[in-house]
Design a protein around this motif. Sequence first.
Motif, PDB file in Angstrom:
ATOM      1  N   THR A   1      10.729  12.507   0.472  1.00 46.16           N
ATOM      2  CA  THR A   1      10.353  11.379  -0.376  1.00 46.16           C
ATOM      3  C   THR A   1      11.552  10.781  -1.106  1.00 46.16           C
ATOM      4  OG1 THR A   1       9.879  12.886  -2.231  1.00 46.16           O
ATOM      5  CG2 THR A   1       8.040  12.310  -0.761  1.00 46.16           C
ATOM      6  N   GLN A   2      12.609  11.545  -1.224  1.00 44.53           N
ATOM      7  CA  GLN A   2      13.828  11.068  -1.886  1.00 44.53           C
ATOM      8  C   GLN A   2      15.025  11.696  -1.185  1.00 44.53           C
ATOM      9  OE1 GLN A   2      14.571   8.923  -4.731  1.00 44.53           O
ATOM     10  NE2 GLN A   2      16.545   9.211  -3.707  1.00 44.53           N
ATOM     11  N   ARG A   3      15.846  10.849  -0.587  1.00 40.66           N
ATOM     12  CA  ARG A   3      17.016  11.361   0.093  1.00 40.66           C
ATOM     13  C   ARG A   3      18.085  11.825  -0.900  1.00 40.66           C
ATOM     14  NH1 ARG A   3      17.153  10.611   5.445  1.00 40.66           N
ATOM     15  NH2 ARG A   3      15.699   9.132   6.381  1.00 40.66           N
TER      16      ARG A   3
ATOM     17  N   ASP B   1       7.664  15.863  -0.227  1.00 39.48           N
ATOM     18  CA  ASP B   1       6.251  15.850  -0.608  1.00 39.48           C
ATOM     19  C   ASP B   1       5.719  17.268  -0.417  1.00 39.48           C
ATOM     20  OD1 ASP B   1       3.333  15.760  -0.300  1.00 39.48           O
ATOM     21  OD2 ASP B   1       3.586  13.573  -0.327  1.00 39.48           O
ATOM     22  N   PRO B   2       5.202  17.892  -1.476  1.00 38.77           N
ATOM     23  CA  PRO B   2       4.743  19.286  -1.359  1.00 38.77           C
ATOM     24  C   PRO B   2       3.590  19.465  -0.371  1.00 38.77           C
ATOM     25  CG  PRO B   2       4.048  18.306  -3.446  1.00 38.77           C
ATOM     26  CD  PRO B   2       5.009  17.354  -2.829  1.00 38.77           C
ATOM     27  N   ALA B   3       2.857  18.422  -0.138  1.00 37.83           N
ATOM     28  CA  ALA B   3       1.705  18.557   0.767  1.00 37.83           C
ATOM     29  C   ALA B   3       2.101  18.403   2.226  1.00 37.83           C
ATOM     30  CB  ALA B   3       0.630  17.520   0.405  1.00 37.83           C
TER      31      ALA B   3
END
Length: 296
Positions: free
Chosen positions: A92-94, A85-87
């Motif tokens: 978010t995805q392994r 997640d850029p924030a």
Amino acid sequence: MGTPFISLLEPTRLADYDRLKPHDQQPECAHIPKVFCDAMEVREAVFVREQGVPLEYEHDSDDARSCHWVMYASVNRTTQQQQHDPATGQVTQRKQTETDSVPIGTMRVVPFPHPPHPPHGGVYVDNELQNGRGASGGDSNSSSDGSAGSEDAKTKDGFHEQQAALQVGQDQETTYHDGKEPYVKIGRVAVVKDFRGHNVSAQLWRAARTWLEQNPSYFNPSVRELGLDQVGISGTDEIPEWKGLVCCHAQEQVVKVYERWGFKVDEKMGKWTEEGIPHVGMFMRVDVKKEKPIII
């Protein structure tokens, strides 16, 4: 690289293989054995793309009557990169991976009989001698073997019938060959670039050599297969018998590799070119034990 393993493909029907197409574009109706397609995958990578041999020259009529060894390695491939997640920076995805067995090297053994030894200074294109002597005997791209100019075999019996149909005659005498003794050829020795330096070719030769030593009469034809029974010959004295002699038409640049395996350069064979690549002849003899007759 995971633990490698080697598969053997004995002589098989390849009549429907289209030499104008790569291994992964063969017609579905061709029913090409997977091991052979894997061998061609390696050969195309090395001989066609690296060395510039035309694709249509890579598959030849000797392929059907030969034994092929293919080495595989387990390779881990990434199918999905890890994402964040850029924030927040949280994952978010392994990362996802899968392991495949991929062909990394190949070698073939071509049984006798063979075309005549290549003449010194000969130039071969697609297994055909180009300088006017009208004979074939070179291998169009690899470090060894030659083309026999015959149709594909359906079974081992069909292979022997095909083998017997090839013309057998006295060849020129060389340093290590008397011109008469049956020999087998190793050839189409290839290792994909990313796996060189791991003794892949040496392991392939070790597997092929062990098999040859354990099956010395595999390629020997019978009286019936040679058609000798039709002329009233029932003995075995006239039947060609392999006694351990192995030939290699080696690319000049890899001679030292074959020397480490025990092959010696046959000086009387001179040098010739196949698809523009300089070659020399090499021989060695493997230890084959006389098979004991079965007593009933």
